[in-house]
Design an enzyme around this catalytic site. Structure first.
Site, PDB file in Angstrom:
ATOM      1  N   GLU A 121      -0.296  -4.546  11.675  1.00 47.75           N
ATOM      2  CA  GLU A 121       0.298  -5.861  11.315  1.00 47.75           C
ATOM      3  C   GLU A 121       0.616  -6.786  12.483  1.00 47.75           C
ATOM      4  O   GLU A 121       0.686  -7.982  12.289  1.00 47.75           O
ATOM      5  CB  GLU A 121       1.606  -5.702  10.512  1.00 47.75           C
ATOM      6  CG  GLU A 121       1.405  -5.179   9.128  1.00 47.75           C
ATOM      7  CD  GLU A 121       2.578  -5.454   8.204  1.00 47.75           C
ATOM      8  OE1 GLU A 121       3.702  -5.606   8.688  1.00 47.75           O
ATOM      9  OE2 GLU A 121       2.342  -5.520   6.991  1.00 47.75           O
TER      10      GLU A 121
ATOM     11  N   TRP B 297       0.822  -1.214   0.000  1.00 53.36           N
ATOM     12  CA  TRP B 297       0.000   0.000   0.000  1.00 53.36           C
ATOM     13  C   TRP B 297       0.855   1.262   0.000  1.00 53.36           C
ATOM     14  O   TRP B 297       0.346   2.368   0.039  1.00 53.36           O
ATOM     15  CB  TRP B 297      -0.899   0.023   1.253  1.00 53.36           C
ATOM     16  CG  TRP B 297      -0.152   0.246   2.553  1.00 53.36           C
ATOM     17  CD1 TRP B 297       1.097  -0.177   2.863  1.00 53.36           C
ATOM     18  CD2 TRP B 297      -0.622   0.968   3.695  1.00 53.36           C
ATOM     19  NE1 TRP B 297       1.435   0.197   4.141  1.00 53.36           N
ATOM     20  CE2 TRP B 297       0.391   0.914   4.684  1.00 53.36           C
ATOM     21  CE3 TRP B 297      -1.805   1.638   4.001  1.00 53.36           C
ATOM     22  CZ2 TRP B 297       0.262   1.508   5.937  1.00 53.36           C
ATOM     23  CZ3 TRP B 297      -1.922   2.225   5.253  1.00 53.36           C
ATOM     24  CH2 TRP B 297      -0.901   2.163   6.198  1.00 53.36           C
ATOM     25  N   ASP B 298       2.203   1.090  -0.097  1.00 52.75           N
ATOM     26  CA  ASP B 298       3.113   2.218   0.086  1.00 52.75           C
ATOM     27  C   ASP B 298       2.920   3.343  -0.923  1.00 52.75           C
ATOM     28  O   ASP B 298       3.381   4.461  -0.698  1.00 52.75           O
ATOM     29  CB  ASP B 298       4.576   1.733   0.041  1.00 52.75           C
ATOM     30  CG  ASP B 298       4.865   0.697   1.118  1.00 52.75           C
ATOM     31  OD1 ASP B 298       4.069  -0.250   1.246  1.00 52.75           O
ATOM     32  OD2 ASP B 298       5.868   0.829   1.826  1.00 52.75           O
TER      33      ASP B 298
ATOM     34  N   LYS C  95       2.771  -2.083  15.820  1.00 53.95           N
ATOM     35  CA  LYS C  95       4.013  -1.935  15.062  1.00 53.95           C
ATOM     36  C   LYS C  95       4.149  -0.510  14.541  1.00 53.95           C
ATOM     37  O   LYS C  95       5.236   0.051  14.478  1.00 53.95           O
ATOM     38  CB  LYS C  95       3.987  -2.924  13.900  1.00 53.95           C
ATOM     39  CG  LYS C  95       5.191  -2.862  12.996  1.00 53.95           C
ATOM     40  CD  LYS C  95       5.051  -3.872  11.870  1.00 53.95           C
ATOM     41  CE  LYS C  95       6.231  -3.838  10.928  1.00 53.95           C
ATOM     42  NZ  LYS C  95       6.023  -4.671   9.738  1.00 53.95           N
ATOM     43  N   GLN C  96       3.042   0.050  14.080  1.00 53.98           N
ATOM     44  CA  GLN C  96       3.090   1.353  13.410  1.00 53.98           C
ATOM     45  C   GLN C  96       1.709   1.999  13.504  1.00 53.98           C
ATOM     46  O   GLN C  96       0.775   1.393  14.024  1.00 53.98           O
ATOM     47  CB  GLN C  96       3.482   1.169  11.950  1.00 53.98           C
ATOM     48  CG  GLN C  96       2.452   0.414  11.131  1.00 53.98           C
ATOM     49  CD  GLN C  96       3.033  -0.136   9.837  1.00 53.98           C
ATOM     50  OE1 GLN C  96       3.664  -1.181   9.825  1.00 53.98           O
ATOM     51  NE2 GLN C  96       2.805   0.578   8.755  1.00 53.98           N
TER      52      GLN C  96
HETATM   53  C1  BGC Z   1       4.995  -2.285   6.866  1.00 57.53           C
HETATM   54  C2  BGC Z   1       3.949  -2.118   5.814  1.00 57.53           C
HETATM   55  C3  BGC Z   1       4.604  -1.744   4.503  1.00 57.53           C
HETATM   56  C4  BGC Z   1       5.650  -2.778   4.147  1.00 57.53           C
HETATM   57  C5  BGC Z   1       6.375  -2.419   2.884  1.00 57.53           C
HETATM   58  C6  BGC Z   1       6.020  -3.292   6.403  1.00 57.53           C
HETATM   59  O1  BGC Z   1       7.031  -3.387   7.345  1.00 57.53           O
HETATM   60  O2  BGC Z   1       4.430  -2.730   8.066  1.00 57.53           O
HETATM   61  O3  BGC Z   1       3.023  -1.126   6.190  1.00 57.53           O
HETATM   62  O4  BGC Z   1       3.654  -1.694   3.495  1.00 57.53           O
HETATM   63  O5  BGC Z   1       6.576  -2.847   5.183  1.00 57.53           O
HETATM   64  O6  BGC Z   1       7.028  -1.200   2.993  1.00 57.53           O
END
Ligand code: BGC
Length: 796
Positions: A492, A353-354, A612-613
């Protein structure tokens, strides 16, 4: 370490070498080559890699007693290899020299960002005082996307004789750049053939295994006036050996020029023939360098973001890597946004989704590139529809990880390097990716005014994602609301309830609010389409008359959980245990990957209120506080300033920042609410790759979302800039640390609009054109116009 337009690493530190390779990667949007030392093969310290955008290969591997399929961005043959040793007149041949040689006396690597030129300077001196200085200059051509070149200059000090040089093209390369993937199949190239043409040209052709993409490299080595002493082709590569007379005052140059072609190129043709033709046309190194620099000059003008000081230097590096991954050449390709750039093998070159963090910058500066990335998604709409159908749903369900075909590419198992255990990977349940795709469509159209796209491909994407959400939401009579269950949010870490036998969590606030937003935009879009287009789309998508009513209902009654007066990340989040953060920090130091730590301890992060984020707080990245309040109000919830502030404080203190996206999003959210800590997070986002804050991950590829996101944070975040149909809205939230900056943007047909932010003032210059005056809307709905050819200053 670095000045102005130069990014530099002084001295040789083997531990740092992979980071240097990643951050000194050169690329042109079509292909990229890591900034590795030409002397070295892949090994523990060095990892040469060349990656062609969109060139994936599918292989099956046996891990943990299972057979798993993975699609990888393929590491292509190493065209940069150049081995050398000294053949002094007065002694035996010296050793083959590399930066790891005991004779190394000086080493520096630098990238000239302005011109896209990488130089490595090395000095060796042996015990008898014989010196050899070697300077490599490399480009990956930004003008002609099939070409790259490397010039090596040798100078001798205190001796005469010859340098023996082996110029090689190595097709034995594998995908072995990520230690965690070592158990997976790494061989992607087959059917190698190699040979030589007159004029010092070596060629190598090969195919990926599945789907069998043909690759051709033609490499011309020129070192006047010497011809190769030997040319040897093996089944997997070529080596040309030269003996180059050298002595004090007599330097030697060796130039390798690469033409890279693939069977996926357009127009279609034989890749080797095309590569040979490219080489025939390619001028000598100075000519290549001049046209390459000129192409970069144009990019810097169009991409301009000028921020003074150290932050500005890092932002320039971020922009450099963004434009090397996604450039105007991307428009010709069928590729998405690879999360780790074309800079390494982490995440296998997959598309997540970046793009949510990448498209805003591109839409403002390179709208054609942004559009082509959305078209990558549109071409995969049939695959997303199939996925939705297979899951028993409707509409389109985009995969969490996408690559060539658009099917789900998320790995089924992942390795926890701490425990050595292979674990189920449920991250594919991040259905929110569909909303990100739809949001990008809408934001791109707002920014560019490209209604042609919005009303055709864009509408198909947005409506199909809306439809999917409407179908996924199940009405819960007890709650009197719709629920979306069994998903994973951006966090995540939480992929199931503790002790649950079924995967996923329910009512993820971010998923539900963004789904409600997509449904509402779907209804708006249907309303604003020209009649004929609406009819045509309804037929094409088999939309039935009742669907918009259902969308309306779901968009107003999706469940959003709250606890303790804050928005819950998902239903039940507030009942999870509190983690003893201080103890874990004291015990482990770096706890960004808390999931791995807890699993290795025999515990699971699913039991804790630990993310995590940014998850819930992602809402504050996508929407202004007033927009968010309106979205919640539409859903029948009250989200006032106090609730939002408490929500931000609550979740921020329970986040381990295990993704580089985390600090970026938190910096944005805090800047918007003028939070005291905003700069701390922005700074961490700036350092993410240059200081490798995630501990060794940058060497496996840059974090493109975080890099591009920092550019956008300055341009849109700090200015509050919103490009929409009623003009350019600006509502600055300046940070003391970045008080002044300038950038150039495209907006609704205006190209090269220059915006300058100064403390308390804003200037907008519109270049001469036949367009209507540009409308600027300042806080308090104060409207102004700037006619083409003029600059206006505004007090803020
Ligand atoms: C993140 C995701 C991201 C992916 C690719 C993962 O570590 O949690 O949000 O899309 O990395 O960058």
């Amino acid at each position: 370490m670095t000045t102005g337009w130069t990014w530099r690493y002084d001295g040789y530190d083997p531990e740092r070498e992979r980071l240097v390779e990643a951050l000194c990667t050169l690329g042109n949007g079509r292909f990229a080559t890591r900034g590795s030392a030409p002397e070295c093969d892949a090994g523990v310290l060095h990892y040469p890699g060349t990656y062609l955008a969109g060139c994936y290969d599918r292989r099956t591997s046996a891990v943990a007693g299972r057979r798993v399929e993975n699609e990888d961005l393929v590491n292509l043959p190493n065209w940069t290899l150049l081995r050398y040793r000294c053949l002094p007149d007065d002694g035996p041949p010296g050793d083959w020299l590399t930066p790891d040689s005991e004779y190394l006396r000086h080493h520096d690597v630098q990238v000239d960002l302005q011109g896209g030129v990488l130089t490595r300077s090395v000095l060796f001196r042996d015990a008898r005082g014989r010196g050899l200085r070697v300077g490599h200059t490399r480009i990956v051509h930004m003008g002609d996307s099939h070409l790259a070149a490397q010039l090596t200059l040798f100078r001798a000090y205190g001796w005469s004789g010859a340098v023996e040089v082996e110029s090689a093209v190595d097709g034995t390369v594998t995908n072995s750049g990520v230690e965690r993937y070592r158990h997976l199949e790494q061989h992607h190239l087959t059917q190698h053939r190699a040979g030589f043409d007159p004029g010092g040209v070596a060629w190598l052709t090969c195919r990926t295994a599945d789907p069998g993409i043909g690759i051709a490299m033609a490499v011309r080595t020129v070192t006047r006036p010497v011809r190769p002493a030997r040319e040897a082709a093996t089944s997997t590569g070529t080596v040309q050996t030269y003996h180059l007379p050298i002595g004090p005052g007599r330097s030697v140059t060796v130039v390798k020029t690469l033409a890279l072609r693939a069977s996926t190129d357009r127009p279609a043709g034989d890749p080797l023939t095309a590569a040979r033709d490219d080489l025939d046309r390619a001028p000598a190194f100075p000519g290549l360098l001049a046209t390459h620099r000129a192409a970069w000059q144009r990019l810097w003008e169009q991409g301009e973001l000028d921020v003074p000081g150290e932050a500005g230097r890092v932002l320039r590096l971020h922009l450099f890597h963004l434009l090397q991954t996604l450039s105007p050449h991307t428009v010709e390709l069928d590729v998405g946004v690879p999360a780790r750039g074309l800079h390494g093998e982490a995440y296998r070159g997959h598309v997540f989704w970046d793009e949510l963090f990448v498209l805003p910058y591109l839409s403002l500066h390179f709208p054609e590139v942004a559009r082509s990335l959305l078209m990558y998604r549109h071409r995969r709409l049939p695959a997303a529809r199939d996925a939705a159908r297979r899951a028993g749903g409707t509409g389109a369900m985009y995969p969490w990880q996408s690559a060539s075909s658009g099917r789900e590419e998320t790995q089924e198992l992942h390795l926890n390097p701490r425990s050595g255990r292979w674990l189920p990977d449920l991250s594919r349940l991040q259905r929110h990716v569909g909303s990100a795709v739809a949001y990008n469509v809408w934001r791109y159209a707002q920014t560019t005014g490209d209604l042609g796209f919005l009303h055709s491909a864009g509408a198909e994407i947005l409506l199909e994602v809306a439809r999917h959400w409407a179908g996924s939401a199940a009405f819960d009579p007890e709650l009197g609301r719709y629920r979306i269950r069994g998903v994973v949010g951006p966090d995540e870490y939480h992929d199931a309830y503790p002790d649950a036998t079924t995967p996923g969590i329910d009512d993820n606030a971010y998923t539900n609010v963004t789904a409600a937003w997509v449904l509402a935009r779907g209804i708006d879009l249907l309303g604003e389409l020209p009649d004929s287009r609406r009819t045509e789309l309804a037929e094409r998508l088999s939309l039935d008359d009742g669907e918009p009513d259902r969308w309306e209902d779901v968009s107003r009654r999706l469940h959003v959980p709250f606890h303790q007066g804050v928005v819950s990340q998902f239903e039940g989040y507030g009942h999870l245990a509190e983690l003893d953060w201080d103890t874990y920090r004291a015990r482990y130091g770096d706890i960004r990957r808390l999931d791995r730590i807890l699993e290795a301890e025999g515990d699971t992060v699913n039991r804790y209120q630990a993310s995590k984020q940014a998850d819930t707080l992602m809402l504050g990245y996508l929407f202004r506080p007033d927009e968010l309040a309106a979205l919640f109000a539409r859903l029948g919830y009250r989200l006032d300033d106090d609730v939002w502030r408490s929500t931000v404080a609550y979740h921020l203190s329970r986040t381990s920042h295990g993704s580089t996206l985390s600090s970026l999003v938190h910096g944005w959210v805090l800047a918007r609410q003028k939070g005291a800590d905003a700069w701390r997070y922005c700074e961490e986002a700036l350092l993410a790759d240059v200081a490798d804050v995630q501990g060794g991950t940058t060497g496996e590829g840059i974090h493109l979302g975080a890099m591009a996101g920092t550019l956008d944070l300055v341009e849109r975040g700090f200015t509050g800039l919103e490009a929409g149909p009623d003009g350019l809205r600006v509502a600055p939230v300046p940070l003391a640390q970045i008080p002044r900056f300038a950038f150039t943007l495209c907006f609704h047909g205006h190209r090269g609009v220059r915006v300058r932010m100064l403390p308390g003032r804003l200037a907008v210059r519109v270049p001469p054109s036949t367009q209507d005056p540009l409308i600027i809307v300042l806080p308090g709905e104060r409207r102004f116009t700037v006619p083409p050819g003029q600059e206006r200053w505004f007090r803020l």
